[in-house]
Scaffold this motif. Structure first.
Motif: not given
Length: 176
Positions: A85-92, A118-123, A144-150
């Protein structure tokens, strides 16, 4: 677009150097700023450069709830396999391209492992999103899970075999 973002960032750095002091969001960021000042031989900058610990007001925090329609099916799949599992905003700077490449090597070598992001698309993440969306393992061994509740994220953490923080130059690894 990337070069324009870099140019804008450099202009922003020169603007903040005009202030009386700078407060960075981590000790790591402070060291990076000081290194940049030295590397670029910047002489005129605030002498007061400090950092602080990031935190949260957990007493007043209201966790989000809800699970997707296929939550139990996915949790069962994740629990009964080696799931990373990796949880973070997607960015470089989060290291996702390298992480996906590593799992592609594992899959090619026959390892039965699952990667859940798990994370939304970032910059500056269009290339990462495109890689995931077009990946032949998407929703098989790559999720890829973009919108996940706590509430659901807690469930996913509980069934994970391992947590991966592939970020580059991060201060504290807050998703841990």
């Amino acid at each position: 677009f990337y070069q324009a973002a870099c140019d804008a960032y450099i202009k922003w750095l020169y603007v903040i150097l005009q202030f009386d002091g700078i407060i960075c969001i981590s000790q790591s960021v402070m060291h990076e700023l000081k290194s940049w000042l030295q590397t670029n031989a910047i002489k005129n900058y605030p002498r007061k450069i400090h950092w602080f610990h990031l935190g949260a007001d957990l007493e007043h925090y209201l966790p989000t709830t809800g699970r997707p329609y296929n939550a139990q099916k996915l949790l069962h799949l994740f629990k009964n396999n080696l799931m990373f599992l990796s949880v973070n905003t997607l960015e470089p700077r989060k290291g996702y391209m390298q992480l996906i490449a590593a799992f592609e090597l594992l899959w090619q070598q026959g390892f039965a492992v699952i990667l859940v992001i798990v994370g939304k698309k970032g910059w500056l993440a269009d290339h990462i999103v495109e890689k995931i969306k077009k990946h032949h393992e998407l929703n098989k061994r790559l999720f890829w899970m973009q919108k996940v509740s706590d509430e659901y994220l807690t469930d996913v953490y509980k069934v994970a075999t391992c947590f991966i923080a592939g970020s580059e130059g991060e201060g504290f690894g807050l998703p841990l």
